[in-house]
Design a protein around this motif. Structure first.
Motif, short mmCIF file in Angstrom:
data_model
loop_
_atom_site.label_atom_id
_atom_site.label_comp_id
_atom_site.label_asym_id
_atom_site.label_seq_id
_atom_site.Cartn_x
_atom_site.Cartn_y
_atom_site.Cartn_z
N GLY A 109 47.04 32.29 44.77
CA GLY A 109 46.93 31.55 45.94
C GLY A 109 45.39 31.77 46.35
N ARG A 110 44.84 32.77 45.99
CA ARG A 110 43.31 33.10 46.45
C ARG A 110 42.21 32.01 45.57
N VAL A 111 42.84 31.38 44.55
CA VAL A 111 42.09 30.45 43.96
C VAL A 111 41.63 29.18 44.69
N TYR A 112 42.77 28.71 45.51
CA TYR A 112 42.67 27.62 46.23
C TYR A 112 41.68 27.89 47.29
N ALA A 113 40.80 26.95 47.53
CA ALA A 113 39.82 26.90 48.66
C ALA A 113 39.01 28.22 48.41
N ALA A 114 38.74 28.97 47.33
CA ALA A 114 38.18 30.15 47.15
C ALA A 114 36.65 30.11 47.30
N THR A 115 35.98 31.18 47.86
CA THR A 115 34.53 31.27 47.94
C THR A 115 34.21 31.86 46.62
N THR A 116 33.11 31.96 46.29
CA THR A 116 32.69 32.46 45.11
C THR A 116 32.97 33.94 44.72
N SER A 117 32.59 34.67 46.03
CA SER A 117 33.05 36.34 46.06
C SER A 117 34.44 36.24 45.69
N THR A 118 35.35 35.58 46.28
CA THR A 118 36.89 35.77 46.04
C THR A 118 37.10 35.51 44.53
N LEU A 119 36.66 34.34 44.01
CA LEU A 119 36.42 33.99 42.42
C LEU A 119 36.10 35.34 41.65
N TYR A 120 35.09 35.96 42.07
CA TYR A 120 34.61 37.24 41.34
C TYR A 120 35.68 38.22 41.53
N THR A 121 36.12 38.27 42.56
CA THR A 121 37.22 39.27 42.64
C THR A 121 38.58 39.13 41.57
N VAL A 122 38.93 37.74 41.51
CA VAL A 122 40.11 37.41 40.98
C VAL A 122 39.75 37.72 39.51
N LEU A 123 38.47 37.40 39.23
CA LEU A 123 38.07 37.72 37.58
C LEU A 123 37.92 39.20 37.22
N ARG A 124 37.25 39.92 38.14
CA ARG A 124 37.20 41.34 37.93
C ARG A 124 38.72 42.06 37.70
N GLU A 125 39.78 41.48 38.19
CA GLU A 125 41.08 42.15 38.35
C GLU A 125 41.71 41.61 37.07
N THR A 126 41.13 40.89 35.96
CA THR A 126 41.53 40.58 34.84
C THR A 126 41.77 41.85 34.02
N PRO A 127 42.96 41.86 33.48
CA PRO A 127 43.28 43.13 32.41
C PRO A 127 42.21 43.43 31.19
N ALA A 128 41.74 44.36 30.92
CA ALA A 128 40.81 44.66 30.20
C ALA A 128 41.20 44.26 28.74
N ARG A 129 42.47 44.26 28.41
CA ARG A 129 42.80 43.67 26.91
C ARG A 129 42.67 42.21 26.80
N VAL A 130 42.46 41.42 27.82
CA VAL A 130 42.16 39.98 28.05
C VAL A 130 40.74 39.42 27.21
N ARG A 131 40.62 38.83 26.11
CA ARG A 131 39.58 38.48 25.66
C ARG A 131 39.14 36.90 26.00
N GLY A 132 40.17 36.14 26.17
CA GLY A 132 39.93 35.00 26.65
C GLY A 132 40.60 34.38 27.99
N LEU A 133 40.10 34.00 28.92
CA LEU A 133 40.51 33.84 30.22
C LEU A 133 40.20 32.28 30.51
N VAL A 134 41.24 31.70 30.99
CA VAL A 134 40.90 30.49 31.70
C VAL A 134 41.34 30.66 33.37
N LEU A 135 40.11 29.88 33.80
CA LEU A 135 40.43 29.83 35.48
C LEU A 135 40.48 28.44 36.01
N VAL A 136 41.55 27.90 36.65
CA VAL A 136 41.92 26.51 36.84
C VAL A 136 41.69 26.24 38.22
#
Length: 184
Positions: free
Chosen positions: A89-116
Motif C-alpha cells: 500500500g505504500r506504493v500507492y501515491a508514494a513519495t520518492t522517499s517512501t519508494l526508496y524505503t520500499v526498495l531498501r527493504e528488498t531481500p538481499a537474494r533478489v537480483r531482479g525487482l519490478v516496481l509497479v
C-alpha cells in the motif's frame, strides 16, 4: 578476499492507461488501450531477459490499486514463470522517499525487482535514482514518463544501500500494443 559485487536490475514500471469511470481512484480499471499496452510491456521485459545475461525477475512489488494489479497481471502473462506480486500500500501515491524505503527493504537474494506504481512517484524515483551518466534514457525519463513507461536500471551493491544517483538507467521504453513508441 572480497566477495564479487552482484549486478542487480530494477524495473520501474508505470501502470498502463487507466479508464476514468465514476469510482474511487484506487478502483479505476485499465482502459482498452491499457489492456493492449500492458502485454506489450510484458513482451518488452521478456525480450530484455533474452538480451541481458543474468537478468531475471525475482520479485515484484506492486501498488494495490486496481490499475496496477491489472497491469501486472497482463505483463506477467507474457513472461516465463513470473513471481507472484507483493502488494504494498505504500506504493500507492508514494513519495520518492517512501519508494526508496520500499526498495531498501528488498531481500538481499533478489537480483531482479519490478516496481509497479503511479506517477508522479515512478518518474521522480527514476530521475533521482539515475546516475548522471545515464545519457539519453535519463533525458527521456525526465521529459515524460507516460503510462506503461519502463525504466531499466542496473546497480551494484545491496538494495539496503540504495541512494539517489546510485544506478545506471540503461533503457527507457514505452511499449505500446501496436508495437510503436508513441511517447505518450
Amino acid at each position: 578476499m572480497t566477495a564479487p559485487v552482484t549486478t542487480r536490475y530494477l524495473i520501474v514500471l508505470r501502470h498502463a492507461k487507466a479508464a476514468w469511470p465514476d469510482v474511487e481512484d484506487r478502483q479505476r480499471p485499465l482502459a482498452e488501450r491499457g489492456r493492449r499496452d500492458a502485454p506489450a510491456a510484458g513482451r518488452w521485459l521478456r525480450g530484455t531477459g533474452q538480451r541481458l545475461d543474468g537478468f531475471a525477475i525475482d520479485r515484484v512489488v506492486c501498488s494495490p490499486a486496481r490499475r496496477t494489479r491489472e497491469t501486472w497481471e497482463l505483463v506477467a502473462k507474457e513472461l516465463d514463470d513470473p513471481p507472484a506480486p507483493v502488494f504494498d500500500g505504500r506504493v500507492y501515491a508514494a513519495t520518492t522517499s517512501t519508494l526508496y524505503t520500499v526498495l531498501r527493504e528488498t531481500p538481499a537474494r533478489v537480483r531482479g525487482l519490478v516496481l509497479v506504481g503511479h506517477n508522479p512517484g515512478m518518474q521522480h524515483l527514476a530521475v533521482t535514482l539515475a546516475d548522471e551518466d545515464s545519457g539519453a534514457p535519463l533525458s527521456r525519463a525526465r521529459e515524460k514518463y507516460p503510462t506503461s513507461g519502463i525504466a531499466l536500471f542496473s546497480l551494484r551493491g545491496e538494495w539496503a544501500d540504495l541512494v539517489p544517483g546510485a544506478a545506471l538507467l540503461t533503457e527507457f521504453a514505452i511499449p505500446r500494443g501496436d508495437d510503436t513508441d508513441h511517447g505518450d
